[in-house]
Design a protein around this motif. Structure first.
Motif, PDB file in Angstrom:
ATOM      1  N   LEU A  70      -3.508   9.280   1.681  1.00  0.00           N
ATOM      2  CA  LEU A  70      -3.943   8.010   1.596  1.00  0.00           C
ATOM      3  C   LEU A  70      -4.816   7.580   2.693  1.00  0.00           C
ATOM      4  O   LEU A  70      -4.659   7.912   3.969  1.00  0.00           O
ATOM      5  N   VAL A  71      -6.126   7.206   2.432  1.00  0.00           N
ATOM      6  CA  VAL A  71      -7.143   6.765   3.489  1.00  0.00           C
ATOM      7  C   VAL A  71      -7.443   5.202   3.153  1.00  0.00           C
ATOM      8  O   VAL A  71      -7.848   4.636   2.281  1.00  0.00           O
ATOM      9  N   LEU A  72      -7.136   4.761   4.471  1.00  0.00           N
ATOM     10  CA  LEU A  72      -7.269   3.209   4.558  1.00  0.00           C
ATOM     11  C   LEU A  72      -8.884   3.129   5.406  1.00  0.00           C
ATOM     12  O   LEU A  72      -8.907   3.237   6.542  1.00  0.00           O
ATOM     13  N   SER A  73      -9.720   2.474   4.592  1.00  0.00           N
ATOM     14  CA  SER A  73     -11.184   2.313   4.958  1.00  0.00           C
ATOM     15  C   SER A  73     -11.507   0.739   4.889  1.00  0.00           C
ATOM     16  O   SER A  73     -10.746  -0.153   4.079  1.00  0.00           O
ATOM     17  N   HIS A  74     -12.719   0.358   5.511  1.00  0.00           N
ATOM     18  CA  HIS A  74     -13.178  -0.700   5.126  1.00  0.00           C
ATOM     19  C   HIS A  74     -12.423  -1.842   5.621  1.00  0.00           C
ATOM     20  O   HIS A  74     -12.111  -2.768   4.784  1.00  0.00           O
ATOM     21  N   ILE A  77       0.684  -1.234  -0.126  1.00  0.00           N
ATOM     22  CA  ILE A  77       0.050   0.151  -0.118  1.00  0.00           C
ATOM     23  C   ILE A  77       1.045   1.260   0.040  1.00  0.00           C
ATOM     24  O   ILE A  77       0.826   2.061  -0.844  1.00  0.00           O
ATOM     25  N   GLY A  78       1.957   1.166   0.952  1.00  0.00           N
ATOM     26  CA  GLY A  78       2.949   2.165   0.961  1.00  0.00           C
ATOM     27  C   GLY A  78       3.568   2.757  -0.298  1.00  0.00           C
ATOM     28  O   GLY A  78       3.555   3.729  -0.868  1.00  0.00           O
ATOM     29  N   ARG A  79       4.033   1.688  -0.972  1.00  0.00           N
ATOM     30  CA  ARG A  79       5.008   1.599  -2.197  1.00  0.00           C
ATOM     31  C   ARG A  79       3.950   2.472  -3.376  1.00  0.00           C
ATOM     32  O   ARG A  79       4.518   3.133  -4.149  1.00  0.00           O
ATOM     33  N   ILE A  80       2.664   1.871  -3.334  1.00  0.00           N
ATOM     34  CA  ILE A  80       1.840   2.235  -4.595  1.00  0.00           C
ATOM     35  C   ILE A  80       1.490   3.766  -4.092  1.00  0.00           C
ATOM     36  O   ILE A  80       1.549   4.534  -5.293  1.00  0.00           O
ATOM     37  N   ALA A  81       1.113   4.100  -3.032  1.00  0.00           N
ATOM     38  CA  ALA A  81       0.983   5.501  -2.847  1.00  0.00           C
ATOM     39  C   ALA A  81       2.172   6.177  -2.986  1.00  0.00           C
ATOM     40  O   ALA A  81       2.032   7.431  -3.468  1.00  0.00           O
ATOM     41  N   ARG A  87       5.038   3.523   5.994  1.00  0.00           N
ATOM     42  CA  ARG A  87       5.938   5.132   6.130  1.00  0.00           C
ATOM     43  C   ARG A  87       7.478   4.363   5.560  1.00  0.00           C
ATOM     44  O   ARG A  87       8.125   5.380   5.198  1.00  0.00           O
ATOM     45  N   ARG A  88       7.582   3.244   5.435  1.00  0.00           N
ATOM     46  CA  ARG A  88       8.863   2.840   4.728  1.00  0.00           C
ATOM     47  C   ARG A  88       9.046   3.446   3.212  1.00  0.00           C
ATOM     48  O   ARG A  88       9.853   3.446   2.742  1.00  0.00           O
ATOM     49  N   HIS A  89       7.753   3.664   2.680  1.00  0.00           N
ATOM     50  CA  HIS A  89       7.537   4.201   1.359  1.00  0.00           C
ATOM     51  C   HIS A  89       7.042   5.608   1.140  1.00  0.00           C
ATOM     52  O   HIS A  89       7.268   6.201   0.251  1.00  0.00           O
ATOM     53  N   TYR A  90       5.941   5.682   1.796  1.00  0.00           N
ATOM     54  CA  TYR A  90       5.029   6.844   1.857  1.00  0.00           C
ATOM     55  C   TYR A  90       5.022   7.816   2.970  1.00  0.00           C
ATOM     56  O   TYR A  90       4.937   7.721   4.240  1.00  0.00           O
ATOM     57  N   ALA A  91       5.281   9.239   2.594  1.00  0.00           N
ATOM     58  CA  ALA A  91       5.419  10.250   3.684  1.00  0.00           C
ATOM     59  C   ALA A  91       4.428  11.051   3.762  1.00  0.00           C
ATOM     60  O   ALA A  91       4.501  12.026   4.454  1.00  0.00           O
ATOM     61  N   GLY A  92       3.272  10.896   2.794  1.00  0.00           N
ATOM     62  CA  GLY A  92       2.225  11.905   2.867  1.00  0.00           C
ATOM     63  C   GLY A  92       1.225  11.738   4.059  1.00  0.00           C
ATOM     64  O   GLY A  92       1.424  10.744   4.812  1.00  0.00           O
TER      65      GLY A  92
END
Length: 202
Positions: A161-165, A149-153, A182-187
């Protein structure tokens, strides 16, 4: 549509595999086992129409027979786009290529779809305006899900990035999930609760 009778005729001693037997009856299997599956495809098409940018790539990771890819293709309004559909099951890929070929011949004005046999963990995401994993994450090892998820984001350049359901077993693991993401995505990152609303920034 071939009828799914796999679990009526097999004793369950063998692990589930996305082989030719499953590929042949997969549409019926989805229709019976996933309530609202057709609605999810309609949503994918609507999101594609609204958010896919001209000159960008769209990804269907874990594409099976390409239903999400074709929903994106039918929904995309922007020009010069390219869809990459990825699955690691040879039987699924073979059938998907046939289905996509027929659809592209029927409606040649849509964006091209490249069906790739491979591991979604190894696929490079570049210049993406839409990435779909429709009922796919559950098949990844747990340690790989949040990192994926982080890499794609990160590679798609998402603004939020919103993780739902989320599944019940993920509740209470937010700190661990965030650490891998957070290893990939800082937003900006949010773990959504039922009933929360988030604005979608185009």
């Amino acid at each position: 549509m071939s009828e799914d009778t796999i679990f009526k005729t097999e004793d369950g001693s063998e692990p589930f595999r996305f082989n030719e037997t499953v590929a042949r009856v997969f549409p019926d299997m989805l229709r019976r086992s996933i309530p609202g599956y057709e609605a999810s495809l309609e949503a994918i098409g609507s999101l594609a129409a609204r958010y896919v940018r001209a000159g960008s790539n769209c990804y269907d990771l874990g594409c099976s027979l390409g239903a999400a890819s074709l929903a994106m293709r039918q929904g995309i309004r922007a020009g010069d786009c390219h869809i990459v559909a990825v699955d690691n099951a040879p039987a699924m890929v073979e059938r998907c290529r046939g289905i996509v070929r027929e659809e592209c011949q029927r409606a040649p004005e849509g964006p091209p779809v490249d069906v790739v046999e491979g591991d979604i963990l190894d696929i490079e995401i570049s210049n993406a305006s839409m990435v779909v994993l429709n009922y796919t994450l559950q098949f990844l090892p747990p340690v790989d899900r949040d990192a994926m998820i982080g890499r794609i984001a990160a590679e798609a350049g998402v603004k939020q990035l919103v993780l739902s359901h989320r599944m019940r077993r993920t509740l209470g693991r937010e700190a661990e999930s965030e650490r891998y993401i957070r290893r990939h995505y800082a937003g900006p990152l949010a773990f959504a609760e039922d009933g929360q609303c988030f604005s979608l920034v185009k």
